[in-house]
Design a protein around this motif. Sequence first.
Motif, mmCIF file in Angstrom:
data_model
loop_
_atom_site.group_PDB
_atom_site.id
_atom_site.type_symbol
_atom_site.label_atom_id
_atom_site.label_comp_id
_atom_site.label_asym_id
_atom_site.label_seq_id
_atom_site.Cartn_x
_atom_site.Cartn_y
_atom_site.Cartn_z
ATOM 1 N N THR A 145 44.601 31.577 -2.802
ATOM 2 C CA THR A 145 44.180 30.314 -3.414
ATOM 3 C C THR A 145 42.936 29.766 -2.730
ATOM 4 O O THR A 145 41.963 29.380 -3.374
ATOM 5 N N PHE A 146 42.965 29.718 -1.405
ATOM 6 C CA PHE A 146 41.886 29.063 -0.662
ATOM 7 C C PHE A 146 40.602 29.884 -0.637
ATOM 8 O O PHE A 146 39.534 29.364 -0.336
ATOM 9 N N ARG A 147 40.705 31.189 -0.983
ATOM 10 C CA ARG A 147 39.512 32.032 -1.069
ATOM 11 C C ARG A 147 38.821 31.897 -2.429
ATOM 12 O O ARG A 147 37.703 32.380 -2.608
ATOM 13 N N ALA A 148 39.503 31.263 -3.371
ATOM 14 C CA ALA A 148 38.939 31.104 -4.715
ATOM 15 C C ALA A 148 37.861 30.023 -4.722
ATOM 16 O O ALA A 148 37.775 29.197 -3.808
ATOM 17 N N GLY A 149 37.043 30.036 -5.758
ATOM 18 C CA GLY A 149 36.022 29.010 -5.895
ATOM 19 C C GLY A 149 36.648 27.641 -6.110
ATOM 20 O O GLY A 149 37.647 27.524 -6.819
ATOM 21 N N PRO A 150 36.071 26.592 -5.513
ATOM 22 C CA PRO A 150 36.651 25.242 -5.618
ATOM 23 C C PRO A 150 36.263 24.539 -6.918
ATOM 24 O O PRO A 150 35.637 23.487 -6.915
ATOM 25 N N ASP A 151 36.656 25.150 -8.045
ATOM 26 C CA ASP A 151 36.300 24.575 -9.338
ATOM 27 C C ASP A 151 37.499 23.989 -10.076
ATOM 28 O O ASP A 151 37.363 23.505 -11.194
ATOM 29 N N GLY A 152 38.680 24.057 -9.454
ATOM 30 C CA GLY A 152 39.879 23.509 -10.073
ATOM 31 C C GLY A 152 40.626 24.489 -10.946
ATOM 32 O O GLY A 152 41.687 24.151 -11.477
ATOM 33 N N TYR A 172 53.771 30.156 12.749
ATOM 34 C CA TYR A 172 53.117 31.460 12.830
ATOM 35 C C TYR A 172 52.062 31.480 13.939
ATOM 36 O O TYR A 172 51.327 30.518 14.111
ATOM 37 N N HIS A 173 51.994 32.608 14.650
ATOM 38 C CA HIS A 173 50.959 32.762 15.685
ATOM 39 C C HIS A 173 49.573 32.753 15.061
ATOM 40 O O HIS A 173 48.642 32.157 15.595
ATOM 41 N N ARG A 174 49.458 33.437 13.899
ATOM 42 C CA ARG A 174 48.164 33.517 13.229
ATOM 43 C C ARG A 174 48.367 33.409 11.723
ATOM 44 O O ARG A 174 49.250 34.083 11.171
ATOM 45 N N ILE A 175 47.583 32.567 11.073
ATOM 46 C CA ILE A 175 47.537 32.533 9.619
ATOM 47 C C ILE A 175 46.067 32.646 9.216
ATOM 48 O O ILE A 175 45.191 32.242 9.976
ATOM 49 N N PRO A 176 45.784 33.202 8.037
ATOM 50 C CA PRO A 176 44.397 33.534 7.688
ATOM 51 C C PRO A 176 43.552 32.366 7.185
ATOM 52 O O PRO A 176 42.512 32.580 6.586
ATOM 53 N N TYR A 177 43.982 31.151 7.430
ATOM 54 C CA TYR A 177 43.220 29.984 6.983
ATOM 55 C C TYR A 177 43.577 28.802 7.869
ATOM 56 O O TYR A 177 44.561 28.830 8.627
ATOM 57 N N ASN A 178 42.777 27.755 7.783
ATOM 58 C CA ASN A 178 43.061 26.504 8.483
ATOM 59 C C ASN A 178 43.588 25.518 7.451
ATOM 60 O O ASN A 178 42.869 25.119 6.546
ATOM 61 N N ASP A 236 40.995 24.038 4.878
ATOM 62 C CA ASP A 236 40.858 24.887 3.696
ATOM 63 C C ASP A 236 41.687 24.447 2.501
ATOM 64 O O ASP A 236 41.463 24.930 1.389
ATOM 65 N N MET A 237 42.649 23.558 2.700
ATOM 66 C CA MET A 237 43.524 23.122 1.606
ATOM 67 C C MET A 237 43.151 21.724 1.129
ATOM 68 O O MET A 237 42.944 20.828 1.943
ATOM 69 N N GLY A 255 44.799 22.920 -3.881
ATOM 70 C CA GLY A 255 43.744 23.847 -4.256
ATOM 71 C C GLY A 255 42.853 24.120 -3.073
ATOM 72 O O GLY A 255 43.079 23.604 -1.965
ATOM 73 N N PRO A 256 41.821 24.941 -3.254
ATOM 74 C CA PRO A 256 40.876 25.189 -2.167
ATOM 75 C C PRO A 256 40.018 23.965 -1.900
ATOM 76 O O PRO A 256 39.683 23.213 -2.833
ATOM 77 N N ALA A 257 39.671 23.731 -0.650
ATOM 78 C CA ALA A 257 38.839 22.583 -0.298
ATOM 79 C C ALA A 257 37.496 22.669 -1.017
ATOM 80 O O ALA A 257 36.943 23.753 -1.203
ATOM 81 N N GLY A 258 36.983 21.508 -1.407
ATOM 82 C CA GLY A 258 35.679 21.462 -2.055
ATOM 83 C C GLY A 258 35.718 21.154 -3.531
ATOM 84 O O GLY A 258 34.670 21.019 -4.170
ATOM 85 N N ILE A 259 36.923 21.042 -4.107
ATOM 86 C CA ILE A 259 37.013 20.648 -5.515
ATOM 87 C C ILE A 259 36.429 19.244 -5.650
ATOM 88 O O ILE A 259 36.721 18.360 -4.840
#
Length: 335
Positions: free
Chosen positions: A89-96, A114-120, A124-125, A264-268
């Motif tokens: 989801t967060f790797r997608a374009g922030p267009d809604g 989790y020790h590691r997750i692939p986003y902040n 990012d959310m 959604g992804p940040a930046g919408i």
Amino acid sequence: MNHTTNDMNRRRRALLRSSLVFGALTVTGTSMAQDFPIKPIRLIVPAPPGGGTDAMARLMANALAESVKWNVIAENRPGGGGNIGFDQTFRAGPDGYTLALGESSNMIVNEFLYHRIPYNIEKDMQPIALLAKVPLVLITSVNGPYDSVEKLVAAGKKATVSFASSGNGTLAHLVGELWKRQAGLNMLHVPYRGAAPAMTDLIGGQVDMFFASVPVALPMIQGGKVRALAVTAPERLSTLKDVPTMAQAGFRGMEASVVFGLVGPAGISAGVASEINAQVNKAMQSSAVAKQLLVMGVDRTPGTFGGDPASFAALLREERAKWAPVVKASGAQVD
């Protein structure tokens, strides 16, 4: 004199250009919100089919189709406690046009578990709409010795009682850990891979208690398979009127709910986010949706749904602040 006049003219032209750019952006943002959506919306469900998250996602998608004819296509992307679906989801374009149905584990708890997750999660959310806050209910087997909170507490003071959960770091686990600390009980956590096997072992007497979500527990309570001792809601539920709250049972500070929301992804853009929020709120407040939620055991009261994106973001920050120390104290970690 000419030099001064030229400087003033340059400043006026720069100001005019800035005003035109700002105006164009404002018109474009407003136009985007007014035209949204012009194509189907992809709704990522970071959980397997058939569970509570999946049911909430499809209920919302159907409600939007009924209310404003939006085409929302739900896609299940389970794995990693929701981290895989959120990462997509967060790797997608922030267009809604790419959104996700989040719940407490992936929106609130995972960053501490989790020790590691692939986003902040905070960077990012983008929170968009609160769909529901679903409390838990403390249940025991009808064939077991514990038919009241008092009896459970007395047993936990003398010996070890076991409590089931649907997995490490789930709200069922954390509420058990919170109660263990607050009441000074000897409690052994028994994690399962989901609510269904936890419920099976509770009914069979392999574990003593389970803080289950109301939608999961309600059919078993109504079918006489388990006892309901207390709910983690601030007030009694209309679906379980005879069951006291944890506060009424003597334990304040035990309010807890699974939070379901649209993210959604940040930046919408603010305009698009507000449009989605408004239409989701409208669709989810229909009488038909309210009846379906009540059948699922979701007893909505003021403050448990709706609001704007900012209030939803504030709720998530409050929940993270509440549960972070509980996760740390429990020692739960997932590699």
